[in-house]
Structures are given as structure tokens and as C-alpha cells.
Design a protein around this motif. Sequence first.
Motif, PDB file in Angstrom:
ATOM      1  N   VAL A  21     -14.348  -1.795  -0.865  1.00  0.00           N
ATOM      2  CA  VAL A  21     -12.916  -1.694  -0.545  1.00  0.00           C
ATOM      3  C   VAL A  21     -12.531  -2.750   0.496  1.00  0.00           C
ATOM      4  O   VAL A  21     -11.509  -3.425   0.376  1.00  0.00           O
ATOM      5  CB  VAL A  21     -12.572  -0.276  -0.017  1.00  0.00           C
ATOM      6  N   ARG A  37      -1.476   4.187  -4.455  1.00  0.00           N
ATOM      7  CA  ARG A  37      -2.551   3.198  -4.434  1.00  0.00           C
ATOM      8  C   ARG A  37      -3.741   3.685  -3.596  1.00  0.00           C
ATOM      9  O   ARG A  37      -4.898   3.423  -3.930  1.00  0.00           O
ATOM     10  CB  ARG A  37      -2.012   1.884  -3.870  1.00  0.00           C
ATOM     11  N   GLU A  45      -5.678   5.949  -5.706  1.00  0.00           N
ATOM     12  CA  GLU A  45      -6.402   5.184  -6.724  1.00  0.00           C
ATOM     13  C   GLU A  45      -7.665   4.555  -6.137  1.00  0.00           C
ATOM     14  O   GLU A  45      -8.714   4.519  -6.762  1.00  0.00           O
ATOM     15  CB  GLU A  45      -5.506   4.028  -7.171  1.00  0.00           C
ATOM     16  N   THR A  46      -7.527   4.038  -4.909  1.00  0.00           N
ATOM     17  CA  THR A  46      -8.643   3.375  -4.240  1.00  0.00           C
ATOM     18  C   THR A  46      -9.708   4.382  -3.830  1.00  0.00           C
ATOM     19  O   THR A  46     -10.898   4.100  -3.894  1.00  0.00           O
ATOM     20  CB  THR A  46      -8.138   2.628  -2.988  1.00  0.00           C
ATOM     21  N   GLY A  64     -12.239  -6.165  -0.849  1.00  0.00           N
ATOM     22  CA  GLY A  64     -10.993  -6.286  -1.598  1.00  0.00           C
ATOM     23  C   GLY A  64      -9.802  -6.593  -0.701  1.00  0.00           C
ATOM     24  O   GLY A  64      -8.904  -7.343  -1.072  1.00  0.00           O
ATOM     25  N   TRP A 118       0.846  -1.191   0.000  1.00  0.00           N
ATOM     26  CA  TRP A 118       0.000   0.000   0.000  1.00  0.00           C
ATOM     27  C   TRP A 118       0.881   1.240   0.000  1.00  0.00           C
ATOM     28  O   TRP A 118       1.682   1.440   0.905  1.00  0.00           O
ATOM     29  CB  TRP A 118      -0.940  -0.006   1.211  1.00  0.00           C
ATOM     30  N   HIS A 167     -19.410   1.846  -1.146  1.00  0.00           N
ATOM     31  CA  HIS A 167     -18.031   1.925  -1.644  1.00  0.00           C
ATOM     32  C   HIS A 167     -17.056   1.355  -0.612  1.00  0.00           C
ATOM     33  O   HIS A 167     -16.151   0.578  -0.948  1.00  0.00           O
ATOM     34  CB  HIS A 167     -17.673   3.378  -1.983  1.00  0.00           C
TER      35      HIS A 167
END
Length: 233
Positions: free
Chosen positions: A170, A110, A113-114, A173, A106, A166
Amino acid sequence: MLVVRDLHVRFGQAHILQGVDLAVGPAPLAIVGRNGMGKTTLCQAIMGMVAGRGEISLDGTDLAGRAPNRVARAGVALVPQGRRTFPSLTVDEHLRLVDQGPRARWTRARAYETFPRLAERRRNGGTQLSGGEQQMLAIARALLMNPRLVIMDEPSEGLAPVIVDHLAEVLRGLTLEGIGLLLVEQNLRMATAVCEQVAVMVTGRIAATLPAAELAGNEDLQRRYLGVAAGHH
């Protein structure tokens, strides 16, 4: 990954945690329960922020009695209730504080981006962010520590449903890439969207652990354990 055995926490005469047992493996675990049942105290005890008696270990390493910075170094990151962002720091400064360099899994890139909203707000101070943006920042900050396990205390509190969805995405993921997750939630929809297993906390103990789908589909259980049916939440 995380094992908690017979954990007790007392504040003066009050016996807040009364022998909590739980284990978090590769699959995320949600803890649900009414207010005042000890959920936040459990998060703080695992992090070493309050003193407890009992066993706490991560990947076999004993964490009981360690200071919070040592627990964090061992691989546990907490996203606290209320988000705790610094008003005087920008989004980017918050993330720089914990950035572990370009080789980490991380990175700031990133995180942006997330959470594209954070990228748009990278120069804004902590107080100029909405509740949802502050929550994204608190989660990004935890992930940049590249932890083995993330503990989240009420992440959906006060957030719009679209942002909750959202966040759920995440968090799902994270588990795919092997990060453990202990999710403390009042919001049953969020808990069941992320976790297959739910532990129910009643007066300082884990009263039951059951499949999330079973709790989501059973209003009697919801009333018994949560005091409300999720449909009327």
C-alpha cells in the motif's frame, strides 16, 4: 517536498534532537535507528506537537511553530506510534470524521477497497479490531485527509509478517501517486521494502543517509547503527 534544517528539541536538560537535517522529495525516505534516538520526537516536532527550534517547511510553506491542526491543514498527516484509535467509534465513524467528500482522491470507498478487512469490520468499534486492523484504520484515516505527505511512526510494530507485506505494498502505491512518505521504522525489512533511501538516526542527529539495499545487505552497518543484524531481528 518536506525540508527540515537544523532542528533542535529540548525537554528540560535533555537535548533530544541535535540539529536534524533531512529532505523528503517524491521518493519515500525511511528513518531507522535504535530506541531512544529521537525518531518519535522528530515526527512530533514536524507535526507541531512538541516545540522545536529550526526550519520545517512543506512545498516551501513554513511550518515551524504552527499548531498541529494547522500543520495537518497544510498537508501533513501523521500515523502515530500505537495507532490511537477511539474505542467508542466504529471503523466507519472514524473514517467519516475525516472524509472530504466524493471528489477527493481518497474517499471512504477507496479506503475500503484498499483495506478489504476494514470493509468487513466497518461496524466494529476501535477496540474490537486486531492490531493489524487498527493499523489499517490509522493509515486509512490519514489518507482520507488527502495529504501531500504522510509520516508513519513504527507502522509495522507488533504486526504479523503477512500484514507488514500488505502495508508495504500500500505504501509503495502511495508514492506512485505523488504522496510523500516519511517512514520511521525499527523493522529494516519493512523500511527497505518501501524505501530506496534510508536515513540513520543516532542520538538526535541523522548520522548517515544511504541506499536501503546497502544497509539491508551489510550486517556490520546494521550492528553499528541498529545494534542488531536484521537477520536476527
